[in-house]
Design an enzyme around this catalytic site. Sequence first.
Site, short mmCIF file in Angstrom:
data_model
loop_
_atom_site.label_atom_id
_atom_site.label_comp_id
_atom_site.label_asym_id
_atom_site.label_seq_id
_atom_site.Cartn_x
_atom_site.Cartn_y
_atom_site.Cartn_z
N ASP A 144 8.88 -4.41 8.02
CA ASP A 144 8.79 -3.65 6.77
C ASP A 144 8.42 -2.19 7.07
O ASP A 144 8.71 -1.70 8.16
CB ASP A 144 7.75 -4.32 5.86
CG ASP A 144 8.13 -4.22 4.39
OD1 ASP A 144 8.27 -3.09 3.90
OD2 ASP A 144 8.29 -5.26 3.73
N HIS A 217 5.44 -0.34 0.51
CA HIS A 217 6.22 -1.59 0.45
C HIS A 217 5.68 -2.63 1.43
O HIS A 217 5.45 -3.78 1.05
CB HIS A 217 7.68 -1.26 0.76
CG HIS A 217 8.64 -2.37 0.49
ND1 HIS A 217 8.86 -3.39 1.39
CD2 HIS A 217 9.45 -2.62 -0.57
CE1 HIS A 217 9.77 -4.21 0.88
NE2 HIS A 217 10.14 -3.77 -0.30
N SER A 547 12.30 -8.60 -3.37
CA SER A 547 11.47 -8.01 -2.35
C SER A 547 10.08 -8.59 -2.38
O SER A 547 9.44 -8.82 -1.37
CB SER A 547 11.41 -6.52 -2.59
OG SER A 547 11.02 -5.86 -1.45
#
Length: 769
Positions: A144, A217, A547
């Site tokens: 990520d 994220h 996600s």
Amino acid sequence: MIIFRTFLFFFVFTATTKIALMEEQTYIIHMDKTKITDSDHQQYYQAVIDSITKLSSQEEEEENKTPTPQLLYIYETAISGFAAKLSTSQLKSLNQVDGFLFATPDELLSLHTTHTPQFLGLQNGKGLWSASNLASDVIVGLVDTGIWPEHVSFQDSGMSPVPARWKGTCEEGTRFSISNCNKKLIGARVFVQGYEAIVGRVNETVDYRSPRDSNGHGTHTASIAAGNFVNQASLFGLAKGLASGMKYTARIAAYKACWTSGCTNSDVMAAIDSAVADGVDILSLSLGGRSNPYYRDNIAIASFGAIQHGVFVSCAAGNSGPSRSSLSNAAPWIMTVAASYNDRSFPTAVKLGDGQIFEGSSLYSGKKTKQLPLVYNRTAGSQGAAYCFEGSLVKKLVKGKIVVCEGGIYSRTGVGEKVKKAGGAGMLLLNSEDEGEEILADAHILPVAEIFSFSDSAQHLWTAVKEMYGNQNNAARIFQLKKDIAGVYQDGKSFIEHLGKLKHMWNELDPYRSHTIDSATLLKKAKEDKIFQLLSSLDPTLGKYTSMSCPHVSGLASLLKSVHRDWSPAAIKSALMTTAYTLNNKGAAVADIASTSTSKSATPFAFGSGHVDPENASDPGLVYDITAEDYLFYLCSLSYNSSQIALFSSGVNFTCPKNAVLQPGDLNYPSFSVLFSKDARNMSVTYKRTVKNVGKIPSTYAVQVKEPTGVSVTVEPRSLTFKKMGEKLSYKVSFVSLGGPTLINSSFGTLTWVSGKYRVGSPIVVTWL
Ligand SMILES: *[C@@H]1O[C@H](CO)[C@@H](O)[C@H](O)[C@H]1NC(C)=O
Ligand SMILES: *[C@@H]1O[C@H](CO)[C@@H](O)[C@H](O)[C@H]1NC(C)=O
Ligand SMILES: *[C@@H]1O[C@H](CO)[C@@H](O)[C@H](O)[C@H]1NC(C)=O
Ligand SMILES: *[C@@H]1O[C@H](CO)[C@@H](O)[C@H](O)[C@H]1NC(C)=O
Ligand SMILES: *[C@@H]1O[C@H](CO)[C@@H](O)[C@H](O)[C@H]1NC(C)=O
Ligand SMILES: *[C@@H]1O[C@H](CO)[C@@H](O)[C@H](O)[C@H]1NC(C)=O
Ligand SMILES: *[C@@H]1O[C@H](CO)[C@@H](O)[C@H](O)[C@H]1NC(C)=O
């Protein structure tokens, strides 16, 4: 597609000249492991590079001589090969290297939605993670944007020492030191060579050249997978009876391969390769690219390598749709995760000056705006203002107004920040064409209505906005809608409150997986993309928060792994799938928000096996197990040739059986997909399945079948009696198309093995072509 554009704009707007036709390009080169002669891979690949440089330079003209390429990465665990920047003639010369299988140009993959730290902020302070008795040593690796190590989810108080088997490290870099790792965050690595080869050096004003996450994220996915999840785990009540009172935690290892403009495939491959070598148990990837046949899909190839090492891989299905091939990461050995959502807090509406109202979504929960002027593109600023590019919005044009921005370029919340910075009072964010029907509700810092652009009403809005933005009297206001839109959840809590309980759906109806066809033409059509496209184009609801739901499933998988150390990735996946359910919490069928039919009922095309039920998944009764070799036979059934097979059989001398009749539908998968020709009558298809007892002994299971419309289903035998734990029994299931003129293109049923409290369910999907 989105990323390609991002990429392009990146160059256009930063006026970088680098793009000036690079003849050299980064490639990911797959090699047949059995042909690698030197045990020192560095030396071996250097020799390969030297030889292709030499070979190609014989063809090149003196002034065009390309220098010896630099090895960016060597892959030796999950995949076998290397990454390097090569000229076209060097690439061609690779064909003369023994063991060369296949090369793909490196590309930027997209993260499946981007959420900023504001979003994280919304989670902070809630149900803080606290660990007491930590017996589990499950390690979750996340590929990520890195990690923010100070986040409360990654505290390690009370945790036992890092397991001795762990081989990972904590890499230092900008604002990241070894002391940022602890007994919770046990590894942090950076993969940037591929990215810098394509995009140029990381811009350190916007990103850290270290595992530190500037985007949010990665921190978010990690906290879902193994941080905050702890509390949810006890909420779910999973380990109940198995380890009462035990607080579950997993270790986290962050593999940063995603940067401001995306993640390159070569970096992602290196991240997966390292994660598997380091010893992670679960790999979570909330990213992906275009869908491709598995042999051209690096993530599929590397994930296969991972599962061969016993690593469970869960990936987001992608947020795109409804266009063709919008499903990412569909290989059967990957847990492909889609998501569902709670609908109450999303509806936001925009009312235009002329009275027209359009529905959108947003997580902004502040006040509605007044009627405000609408600005867009040239009425909002200079070149790039249509996309609300950095620096393009002009303060005096935008101040106090509602700004229309086209999406698909920046992260969604990033756009909001730019509008806010320029003084905008609100924003209409219109999905790009690629994002299609995707409905995203991001946590924005100003009133935002995100409009999904390819539905009829949104097309309408587009037209309205484009017509009126130059007009003096145009105006709009943004407000929240009180009414519910069709959704999965109906319990009235806000999305954020329910993030932890967000239920998941997965799309397990891989078109390659199990289908059968009755004519040569159809067979040819079905083999590759065509069928894929057919199925995904039937599926307007893929995506939505994939996600975030992906790490949820990664977290669940680590829970299952901690209670069932000996389960294979396929067994974990089977447990999650066969215990999933498809009714909402009012007992009604799950709805499909994008469904055009009046019933709004979702189908397995949208929800796959259904919503996960972690408690039941921990004790599923039976599992459908699949070995690496089973998958190889499955690839044989797709008529993969020997070099395509070698991509997956890394290091093992595997050849497809010559005369065996193999059908994809025989993969021991916990779902059934059958393909019939439209005029098929009495056409019959039989699949074999084997189930393994992980429940009780003795136990007898009886089969219950809900037949799909137009198809009769017979199961043989109709009952299975297990006398031992781990015992395996097989059954056959035949589908007969009743034929006749049919108006439907697909129908759905279920096959469930029932014994006492156990219900082992599989969806059946029949498609007529
Ligand atoms: C780095 O990003 C900042 C902020 O976006 C920008 O002002 C600067 O020009 C960028 N630097 C380079 C070298 O691109
Ligand atoms: C924005 O305005 C410019 C200048 O009028 C025009 O060339 C461009 O096509 C517009 N962009 C969009 C996306 O409408
Ligand atoms: C397998 O198929 C690919 C793609 O069609 C081809 O490039 C390759 O040469 C084939 N390999 C073998 C061993 O036939
Ligand atoms: C691989 O297997 C084939 C058939 O079983 C055999 O002919 C071949 O020699 C084997 N190759 C190696 C490298 O073991
Ligand atoms: C289908 O099979 C049934 C039973 O075997 C038979 O009675 C029927 O005539 C068949 N129909 C067709 C169209 O072949
Ligand atoms: C079935 O497929 C045909 C051809 O693609 C299409 O025209 C038709 O609308 C579909 N029918 C239904 C009920 O979806
Ligand atoms: C979980 O299993 C129990 C026992 O079979 C069952 O009563 C319950 O409905 C299942 N949960 C869901 C959500 O299906």
